[in-house]
Design a protein around this motif. Structure first.
Motif, mmCIF file in Angstrom:
data_model
loop_
_atom_site.group_PDB
_atom_site.id
_atom_site.type_symbol
_atom_site.label_atom_id
_atom_site.label_comp_id
_atom_site.label_asym_id
_atom_site.label_seq_id
_atom_site.Cartn_x
_atom_site.Cartn_y
_atom_site.Cartn_z
ATOM 1 N N LEU A 184 0.831 -1.198 0.000
ATOM 2 C CA LEU A 184 0.000 0.000 0.000
ATOM 3 C C LEU A 184 0.872 1.257 0.000
ATOM 4 O O LEU A 184 0.571 2.233 -0.716
ATOM 5 C CB LEU A 184 -0.923 -0.021 1.217
ATOM 6 C CG LEU A 184 -2.147 0.906 1.214
ATOM 7 C CD1 LEU A 184 -2.946 0.778 -0.068
ATOM 8 C CD2 LEU A 184 -3.015 0.609 2.427
ATOM 9 N N ALA A 185 1.957 1.217 0.756
ATOM 10 C CA ALA A 185 2.876 2.360 0.793
ATOM 11 C C ALA A 185 3.502 2.605 -0.577
ATOM 12 O O ALA A 185 3.664 3.758 -0.999
ATOM 13 C CB ALA A 185 3.962 2.128 1.843
ATOM 14 N N ALA A 186 3.844 1.535 -1.261
ATOM 15 C CA ALA A 186 4.408 1.684 -2.608
ATOM 16 C C ALA A 186 3.385 2.296 -3.558
ATOM 17 O O ALA A 186 3.726 3.118 -4.414
ATOM 18 C CB ALA A 186 4.879 0.325 -3.128
ATOM 19 N N ALA A 187 2.122 1.910 -3.392
ATOM 20 C CA ALA A 187 1.073 2.403 -4.286
ATOM 21 C C ALA A 187 0.793 3.888 -4.089
ATOM 22 O O ALA A 187 0.482 4.600 -5.052
ATOM 23 C CB ALA A 187 -0.208 1.605 -4.081
ATOM 24 N N VAL A 188 0.918 4.376 -2.834
ATOM 25 C CA VAL A 188 0.591 5.795 -2.565
ATOM 26 C C VAL A 188 1.843 6.623 -2.294
ATOM 27 O O VAL A 188 1.752 7.783 -1.910
ATOM 28 C CB VAL A 188 -0.407 5.926 -1.387
ATOM 29 C CG1 VAL A 188 -1.709 5.222 -1.716
ATOM 30 C CG2 VAL A 188 0.186 5.390 -0.086
ATOM 31 N N LYS A 189 3.021 5.992 -2.505
ATOM 32 C CA LYS A 189 4.301 6.702 -2.402
ATOM 33 C C LYS A 189 4.532 7.308 -1.012
ATOM 34 O O LYS A 189 4.767 8.509 -0.853
ATOM 35 C CB LYS A 189 4.406 7.776 -3.484
ATOM 36 C CG LYS A 189 4.379 7.219 -4.907
ATOM 37 C CD LYS A 189 4.488 8.322 -5.945
ATOM 38 C CE LYS A 189 4.606 7.730 -7.361
ATOM 39 N NZ LYS A 189 3.488 6.852 -7.717
ATOM 40 N N THR A 190 4.430 6.448 0.002
ATOM 41 C CA THR A 190 4.733 6.859 1.374
ATOM 42 C C THR A 190 5.707 5.859 1.982
ATOM 43 O O THR A 190 6.031 4.816 1.381
ATOM 44 C CB THR A 190 3.471 6.892 2.252
ATOM 45 O OG1 THR A 190 2.939 5.552 2.351
ATOM 46 C CG2 THR A 190 2.404 7.800 1.677
ATOM 47 N N ARG A 191 6.136 6.134 3.203
ATOM 48 C CA ARG A 191 6.984 5.198 3.935
ATOM 49 C C ARG A 191 6.101 4.201 4.675
ATOM 50 O O ARG A 191 5.126 4.607 5.335
ATOM 51 C CB ARG A 191 7.875 5.947 4.930
ATOM 52 C CG ARG A 191 8.897 6.859 4.260
ATOM 53 C CD ARG A 191 9.731 7.590 5.292
ATOM 54 N NE ARG A 191 10.688 8.478 4.650
ATOM 55 C CZ ARG A 191 11.890 8.121 4.215
ATOM 56 N NH1 ARG A 191 12.290 6.858 4.374
ATOM 57 N NH2 ARG A 191 12.696 8.993 3.654
ATOM 58 N N PRO A 192 6.391 2.902 4.600
ATOM 59 C CA PRO A 192 5.533 1.904 5.243
ATOM 60 C C PRO A 192 5.335 2.141 6.739
ATOM 61 O O PRO A 192 4.211 2.008 7.243
ATOM 62 C CB PRO A 192 6.278 0.582 4.984
ATOM 63 C CG PRO A 192 7.066 0.833 3.745
ATOM 64 C CD PRO A 192 7.477 2.273 3.820
ATOM 65 N N ARG A 193 6.401 2.505 7.448
ATOM 66 C CA ARG A 193 6.286 2.637 8.906
ATOM 67 C C ARG A 193 5.308 3.754 9.283
ATOM 68 O O ARG A 193 4.480 3.586 10.186
ATOM 69 C CB ARG A 193 7.658 2.913 9.511
ATOM 70 C CG ARG A 193 7.621 3.061 11.035
ATOM 71 C CD ARG A 193 8.999 3.241 11.614
ATOM 72 N NE ARG A 193 9.804 2.033 11.450
ATOM 73 C CZ ARG A 193 11.021 1.891 11.957
ATOM 74 N NH1 ARG A 193 11.593 2.887 12.628
ATOM 75 N NH2 ARG A 193 11.692 0.764 11.777
ATOM 76 N N THR A 194 5.405 4.893 8.623
ATOM 77 C CA THR A 194 4.508 5.987 8.974
ATOM 78 C C THR A 194 3.099 5.769 8.434
ATOM 79 O O THR A 194 2.116 6.208 9.048
ATOM 80 C CB THR A 194 5.076 7.338 8.469
ATOM 81 O OG1 THR A 194 5.518 7.191 7.108
ATOM 82 C CG2 THR A 194 6.238 7.789 9.332
ATOM 83 N N LEU A 195 2.977 5.088 7.296
ATOM 84 C CA LEU A 195 1.647 4.758 6.802
ATOM 85 C C LEU A 195 0.939 3.823 7.770
ATOM 86 O O LEU A 195 -0.270 3.961 8.009
ATOM 87 C CB LEU A 195 1.722 4.123 5.411
ATOM 88 C CG LEU A 195 0.363 3.736 4.793
ATOM 89 C CD1 LEU A 195 -0.545 4.956 4.639
ATOM 90 C CD2 LEU A 195 0.563 3.044 3.447
#
Length: 342
Positions: free
Chosen positions: A49-60
């Motif tokens: 999901l983080a890759a899809a919305v261009k965020t960092r996994p930990r903070t997402l």
């Protein structure tokens, strides 16, 4: 796995309330990041999901954890996240989408005026002009085009979703003409014209609004041959004659503006014409938490208010209208059926 506490004790509930800004900001962040749009029917890992919305996994994960305990998204035992009924409403393609409503209620200017609510309560007037040194809608249109766009999308969403309920409610048998006053892009009017093939209609709203009117009202092959679009401000003049006037969710300004709008309807309408006022009420709705919050926001930005049943009755009576039946349109709207006396 994140769980929801259904009934926290009063001290914890108050703590939750004072951190309400965090919840609102989390919903806004999810909407702006497009998390709900990226998540389909199959639950996803935070990494995907983080890759899809261009965020960092930990903070997402932290964002999703905060939302999941509010019932927005669901965390599954295997660590994946999936949709809930509420999170689907943040998808732009959902037929009941509240994405733009969520963005509108959390626009940047809101964070500047909410802390001044005590000043507004003390003075009884808006504080927006103190903060931004200009009237609210002037600011939106001249200084905050992105916020103006969000506002227009939010109003379009709200109007489109309630238009069919209004069409279902109103008996227009034998009516030749209807005028939608302050009708936005005309979704209610379009629904009425589709329901009644012999009906003619007029849409009146500000120039920048009606220039983006519902395409059905512009297309002669659809409804355009039965529609007149009028650019104007109902607080200044209503140059429209009709059998029925509809005024939906616009009598929320300051008292003087509301008075002028109703006086102009009364002046324009012939004796016996129907005037149907449709509003949210703060004292008669299952959605009181939302409606009372919007009431406070109206105080802050334009010095306006949502109405109680009695305050709406008082204003309509003062305008010289004869009030008949008051009926619910849906879970959050009421219709005041009025007539213009001889």
């Amino acid at each position: 796995m994140t769980t929801v506490d259904p009934a926290p004790p009063p001290p914890m509930r108050l703590r939750e309330l004072v951190f309400g800004a965090a919840c609102a900001a989390a919903v806004r962040a999810a909407a702006r990041l497009g998390v709900a749009d990226a998540l389909d029917d199959t639950p996803m890992t935070v990494e995907d999901l983080a890759a899809a919305v261009k965020t960092r996994p930990r903070t997402l994960r932290r964002l999703l954890r905060a939302l999941s305990c509010q019932g927005v998204f669901a965390e599954h035992p295997d660590g994946t996240f999936g949709h809930t009924e509420m999170s689907r409403l943040l998808r732009e393609d959902d037929p009941h989408s509240l994405r733009y409503i969520a963005l509108w209620c959390t626009e940047p200017w809101t964070w500047d005026v909410w802390p001044k609510l005590d000043e507004a309560v003390r003075s009884g007037r808006n504080v927006f002009e103190d903060v931004y040194e200009r009237e609210f809608f002037t600011y939106l249109n001249e200084e905050a085009p992105e916020s103006a766009y969000v506002f227009n999308r939010a109003m379009t969403t709200s109007s489109r979703q309630s238009a069919q309920d209004v069409a279902d409610l109103l008996d227009l048998e034998g009516v030749a003409s209807v005028a939608d006053i302050g009708g936005g892009q005309g979704h209610v009017l379009a629904s009425l014209l589709e329901r009644h093939p012999a009906l003619h209609g007029t849409l009146l709203d500000l120039p920048g609004v009606v220039e983006n009117a519902d395409p059905r009202l512009r297309d002669a092959k659809a409804l355009g041959s039965r529609v007149r679009v009028v650019a104007g401000d109902c607080r200044e003049d209503i140059p429209v004659r009709a059998d029925v006037y509809i005024i939906k969710n616009i009598l929320e300004w300051d008292d003087d503006s509301t008075r002028r709008a109703l006086a102009n309807v009364r002046k324009a309408a012939r004796p016996g014409a129907r005037v149907i006022v449709i509003e949210n009420l703060v004292d008669d709705t299952p959605s009181m938490r939302f409606t009372t919050a919007m009431d406070l926001l109206l105080l802050l930005n334009v010095g306006g208010a949502k109405h109680t049943r009695q305050s709406m009755v008082d204003r309509l009576t003062d305008a010289g209208l004869v009030i008949g039946e008051i009926r619910p349109v849906n879970a959050y709207l009421h219709a005041f059926e009025c007539t213009v006396p001889a």
